[in-house]
Structures are given as C-alpha cells and as structure tokens.
Design a protein around this motif. Structure first.
Motif, PDB file in Angstrom:
ATOM      1  N   MET A   1       0.834  -1.185   0.000  1.00 20.98           N
ATOM      2  CA  MET A   1       0.000   0.000   0.000  1.00 20.98           C
ATOM      3  C   MET A   1       0.881   1.252   0.000  1.00 20.98           C
ATOM      4  SD  MET A   1      -3.209   0.550   2.412  1.00 20.98           S
ATOM      5  CE  MET A   1      -3.702   2.103   3.009  1.00 20.98           C
ATOM      6  N   LYS A   2       0.548   2.206  -0.871  1.00 20.38           N
ATOM      7  CA  LYS A   2       1.320   3.436  -0.962  1.00 20.38           C
ATOM      8  C   LYS A   2       1.150   4.285   0.282  1.00 20.38           C
ATOM      9  CE  LYS A   2       1.830   4.827  -5.732  1.00 20.38           C
ATOM     10  NZ  LYS A   2       1.419   5.800  -6.735  1.00 20.38           N
ATOM     11  N   LYS A   3       2.209   4.941   0.659  1.00 16.18           N
ATOM     12  CA  LYS A   3       2.148   5.900   1.761  1.00 16.18           C
ATOM     13  C   LYS A   3       1.446   7.167   1.271  1.00 16.18           C
ATOM     14  CE  LYS A   3       5.625   4.036   4.550  1.00 16.18           C
ATOM     15  NZ  LYS A   3       5.497   3.924   5.953  1.00 16.18           N
ATOM     16  N   VAL A   4       0.970   7.969   2.237  1.00 17.52           N
ATOM     17  CA  VAL A   4       0.178   9.152   1.916  1.00 17.52           C
ATOM     18  C   VAL A   4       0.819  10.405   2.495  1.00 17.52           C
ATOM     19  CG1 VAL A   4      -2.061  10.294   2.279  1.00 17.52           C
ATOM     20  CG2 VAL A   4      -1.975   7.834   1.829  1.00 17.52           C
ATOM     21  N   ILE A   5       0.918  11.436   1.654  1.00 18.62           N
ATOM     22  CA  ILE A   5       1.309  12.769   2.096  1.00 18.62           C
ATOM     23  C   ILE A   5       0.092  13.662   1.961  1.00 18.62           C
ATOM     24  CG2 ILE A   5       2.728  14.812   1.650  1.00 18.62           C
ATOM     25  CD1 ILE A   5       4.888  12.941   0.549  1.00 18.62           C
ATOM     26  N   LEU A   6      -0.212  14.395   3.021  1.00 18.47           N
ATOM     27  CA  LEU A   6      -1.304  15.365   3.020  1.00 18.47           C
ATOM     28  C   LEU A   6      -0.696  16.757   3.119  1.00 18.47           C
ATOM     29  CD1 LEU A   6      -4.270  16.257   3.252  1.00 18.47           C
ATOM     30  CD2 LEU A   6      -4.102  15.826   5.707  1.00 18.47           C
ATOM     31  N   ILE A   7      -1.066  17.628   2.181  1.00 19.41           N
ATOM     32  CA  ILE A   7      -0.626  19.016   2.175  1.00 19.41           C
ATOM     33  C   ILE A   7      -1.819  19.884   2.543  1.00 19.41           C
ATOM     34  CG2 ILE A   7       0.237  20.922   0.746  1.00 19.41           C
ATOM     35  CD1 ILE A   7       1.342  18.682  -1.165  1.00 19.41           C
ATOM     36  N   ALA A   8      -1.640  20.806   3.477  1.00 12.71           N
ATOM     37  CA  ALA A   8      -2.670  21.798   3.798  1.00 12.71           C
ATOM     38  C   ALA A   8      -2.034  23.170   3.632  1.00 12.71           C
ATOM     39  CB  ALA A   8      -3.208  21.598   5.209  1.00 12.71           C
ATOM     40  N   GLU A   9      -2.459  23.886   2.621  1.00 15.34           N
ATOM     41  CA  GLU A   9      -1.849  25.178   2.268  1.00 15.34           C
ATOM     42  C   GLU A   9      -2.916  26.043   1.601  1.00 15.34           C
ATOM     43  OE1 GLU A   9      -0.118  28.357   1.535  1.00 15.34           O
ATOM     44  OE2 GLU A   9       1.329  26.941   2.363  1.00 15.34           O
ATOM     45  N   ASP A  10      -3.138  27.255   2.123  1.00 16.39           N
ATOM     46  CA  ASP A  10      -4.186  28.103   1.586  1.00 16.39           C
ATOM     47  C   ASP A  10      -3.777  28.869   0.330  1.00 16.39           C
ATOM     48  OD1 ASP A  10      -2.504  29.594   3.326  1.00 16.39           O
ATOM     49  OD2 ASP A  10      -4.022  31.165   3.504  1.00 16.39           O
ATOM     50  N   GLU A  11      -2.496  29.024   0.089  1.00 19.89           N
ATOM     51  CA  GLU A  11      -2.028  29.709  -1.121  1.00 19.89           C
ATOM     52  C   GLU A  11      -2.056  28.713  -2.290  1.00 19.89           C
ATOM     53  OE1 GLU A  11      -0.950  32.926  -1.542  1.00 19.89           O
ATOM     54  OE2 GLU A  11      -1.363  33.446   0.545  1.00 19.89           O
ATOM     55  N   ALA A  12      -2.936  28.963  -3.254  1.00 20.77           N
ATOM     56  CA  ALA A  12      -3.153  28.015  -4.355  1.00 20.77           C
ATOM     57  C   ALA A  12      -1.876  27.715  -5.131  1.00 20.77           C
ATOM     58  CB  ALA A  12      -4.232  28.536  -5.295  1.00 20.77           C
ATOM     59  N   ILE A  13      -1.079  28.721  -5.435  1.00 20.34           N
ATOM     60  CA  ILE A  13       0.125  28.496  -6.230  1.00 20.34           C
ATOM     61  C   ILE A  13       1.154  27.692  -5.450  1.00 20.34           C
ATOM     62  CG2 ILE A  13       1.291  30.668  -5.634  1.00 20.34           C
ATOM     63  CD1 ILE A  13       1.208  29.150  -9.144  1.00 20.34           C
ATOM     64  N   VAL A  14       1.299  27.944  -4.160  1.00 16.60           N
ATOM     65  CA  VAL A  14       2.224  27.174  -3.324  1.00 16.60           C
ATOM     66  C   VAL A  14       1.752  25.732  -3.232  1.00 16.60           C
ATOM     67  CG1 VAL A  14       3.192  26.929  -1.003  1.00 16.60           C
ATOM     68  CG2 VAL A  14       2.913  29.209  -2.003  1.00 16.60           C
ATOM     69  N   ARG A  15       0.456  25.550  -3.011  1.00 17.97           N
ATOM     70  CA  ARG A  15      -0.125  24.204  -2.932  1.00 17.97           C
ATOM     71  C   ARG A  15       0.113  23.446  -4.239  1.00 17.97           C
ATOM     72  NH1 ARG A  15      -4.864  25.811  -1.537  1.00 17.97           N
ATOM     73  NH2 ARG A  15      -5.879  25.663  -3.562  1.00 17.97           N
ATOM     74  N   PHE A  16      -0.104  24.108  -5.367  1.00 11.63           N
ATOM     75  CA  PHE A  16       0.086  23.488  -6.678  1.00 11.63           C
ATOM     76  C   PHE A  16       1.531  23.037  -6.873  1.00 11.63           C
ATOM     77  CE2 PHE A  16       1.586  24.030 -11.041  1.00 11.63           C
ATOM     78  CZ  PHE A  16       0.814  23.079 -11.691  1.00 11.63           C
ATOM     79  N   TYR A  17       2.497  23.919  -6.577  1.00 13.19           N
ATOM     80  CA  TYR A  17       3.900  23.568  -6.779  1.00 13.19           C
ATOM     81  C   TYR A  17       4.363  22.471  -5.823  1.00 13.19           C
ATOM     82  CZ  TYR A  17       4.691  27.064 -10.336  1.00 13.19           C
ATOM     83  OH  TYR A  17       4.641  27.767 -11.501  1.00 13.19           O
ATOM     84  N   MET A  18       3.910  22.517  -4.586  1.00 14.00           N
ATOM     85  CA  MET A  18       4.279  21.447  -3.644  1.00 14.00           C
ATOM     86  C   MET A  18       3.753  20.106  -4.140  1.00 14.00           C
ATOM     87  SD  MET A  18       3.606  23.299   0.021  1.00 14.00           S
ATOM     88  CE  MET A  18       3.854  21.791   0.925  1.00 14.00           C
ATOM     89  N   GLN A  19       2.495  20.096  -4.548  1.00 10.25           N
ATOM     90  CA  GLN A  19       1.876  18.863  -5.032  1.00 10.25           C
ATOM     91  C   GLN A  19       2.594  18.360  -6.289  1.00 10.25           C
ATOM     92  OE1 GLN A  19      -2.318  19.500  -5.587  1.00 10.25           O
ATOM     93  NE2 GLN A  19      -2.800  17.342  -5.392  1.00 10.25           N
ATOM     94  N   THR A  20       2.902  19.253  -7.200  1.00 11.75           N
ATOM     95  CA  THR A  20       3.577  18.886  -8.453  1.00 11.75           C
ATOM     96  C   THR A  20       4.971  18.326  -8.185  1.00 11.75           C
ATOM     97  OG1 THR A  20       2.341  20.571  -9.654  1.00 11.75           O
ATOM     98  CG2 THR A  20       4.350  19.757 -10.686  1.00 11.75           C
ATOM     99  N   MET A  21       5.738  19.003  -7.331  1.00 16.04           N
ATOM    100  CA  MET A  21       7.102  18.538  -7.028  1.00 16.04           C
ATOM    101  C   MET A  21       7.083  17.189  -6.322  1.00 16.04           C
ATOM    102  SD  MET A  21       9.136  22.102  -6.034  1.00 16.04           S
ATOM    103  CE  MET A  21       9.107  21.645  -4.351  1.00 16.04           C
ATOM    104  N   LEU A  22       6.179  17.005  -5.374  1.00 16.19           N
ATOM    105  CA  LEU A  22       6.117  15.733  -4.662  1.00 16.19           C
ATOM    106  C   LEU A  22       5.677  14.589  -5.574  1.00 16.19           C
ATOM    107  CD1 LEU A  22       4.661  16.972  -1.281  1.00 16.19           C
ATOM    108  CD2 LEU A  22       6.904  15.930  -1.636  1.00 16.19           C
ATOM    109  N   LYS A  23       4.698  14.848  -6.432  1.00 16.08           N
ATOM    110  CA  LYS A  23       4.252  13.800  -7.363  1.00 16.08           C
ATOM    111  C   LYS A  23       5.375  13.380  -8.296  1.00 16.08           C
ATOM    112  CE  LYS A  23      -0.709  14.532  -7.506  1.00 16.08           C
ATOM    113  NZ  LYS A  23      -1.869  14.948  -8.302  1.00 16.08           N
ATOM    114  N   ALA A  24       6.215  14.333  -8.680  1.00 14.80           N
ATOM    115  CA  ALA A  24       7.313  14.038  -9.604  1.00 14.80           C
ATOM    116  C   ALA A  24       8.480  13.331  -8.920  1.00 14.80           C
ATOM    117  CB  ALA A  24       7.802  15.330 -10.255  1.00 14.80           C
ATOM    118  N   SER A  25       8.600  13.475  -7.608  1.00 16.54           N
ATOM    119  CA  SER A  25       9.801  12.980  -6.946  1.00 16.54           C
ATOM    120  C   SER A  25       9.590  11.811  -5.986  1.00 16.54           C
ATOM    121  CB  SER A  25      10.490  14.117  -6.200  1.00 16.54           C
ATOM    122  OG  SER A  25       9.646  14.618  -5.181  1.00 16.54           O
TER     123      SER A  25
END
Length: 94
Positions: A1-25
C-alpha cells in the motif's frame, strides 16, 4: 500500500507547486487541502503518513489540524511551515 502525504496550504500556487514537485519525486499518494477543515476531511478519508501544513490558514489553522491528526494517530509526522516565524509545538515532530 502506498504511503500518503497530506498538504494543507491556503495559497493556491504554493499548494500546486508542492503537489507537483512531490508527485514528480516520490511514489506517495498526494492529497492537498486549501485549509485545515478540508485537511481534516482528507485525513479522515485517506489517512496520512506525513502532513505538511501551513500555520496560518482560514477556517482552521495548521496547529488545529495538527492537534486533530495527532489526537487520532500520534505516529503521523507533521511538518509545519510559516512565512511569518518559526513555530515550536508539541504537536509537531522535530
């Protein structure tokens, strides 16, 4: 089973980049919330092994989210970020 990372961030652009970088890495499942309330809902639905949360967010701050998560599962690693100042709390690891 894959591990889970949960991001909670109100700034949409920061949330997007964090999610994108983590998915890629990493091979974790990544879920992202726009505030602490949505973070609680995603945690209830998917759980989390690791949480990255902003401290200052609308509706429920990162400290409130950390308290909620730690009350359910002490083993979850919570990393808190702030653009304002360092925060030290028993609710965060480290």
């Amino acid at each position: 089973m894959k591990k889970v990372i949960l991001i909670a961030e109100d700034e949409a652009i920061v949330r997007f980049y964090m999610q994108t970088m983590l998915k890629a890495s990493c091979s974790f499942n990544i879920y992202a919330a726009k505030d602490g309330v949505e973070g609680m809902e995603l945690f209830d639905e998917h759980g989390a092994d690791f949480v990255i949360t902003d401290i200052k967010m609308p509706n429920l701050c990162g400290v409130g989210l950390a308290k909620y998560i730690k009350s359910i599962d002490e083993s979850v690693i919570v990393y808190a970020m702030s653009a304002y100042e360092p925060v030290h709390s028993k609710y965060f690891n480290g």
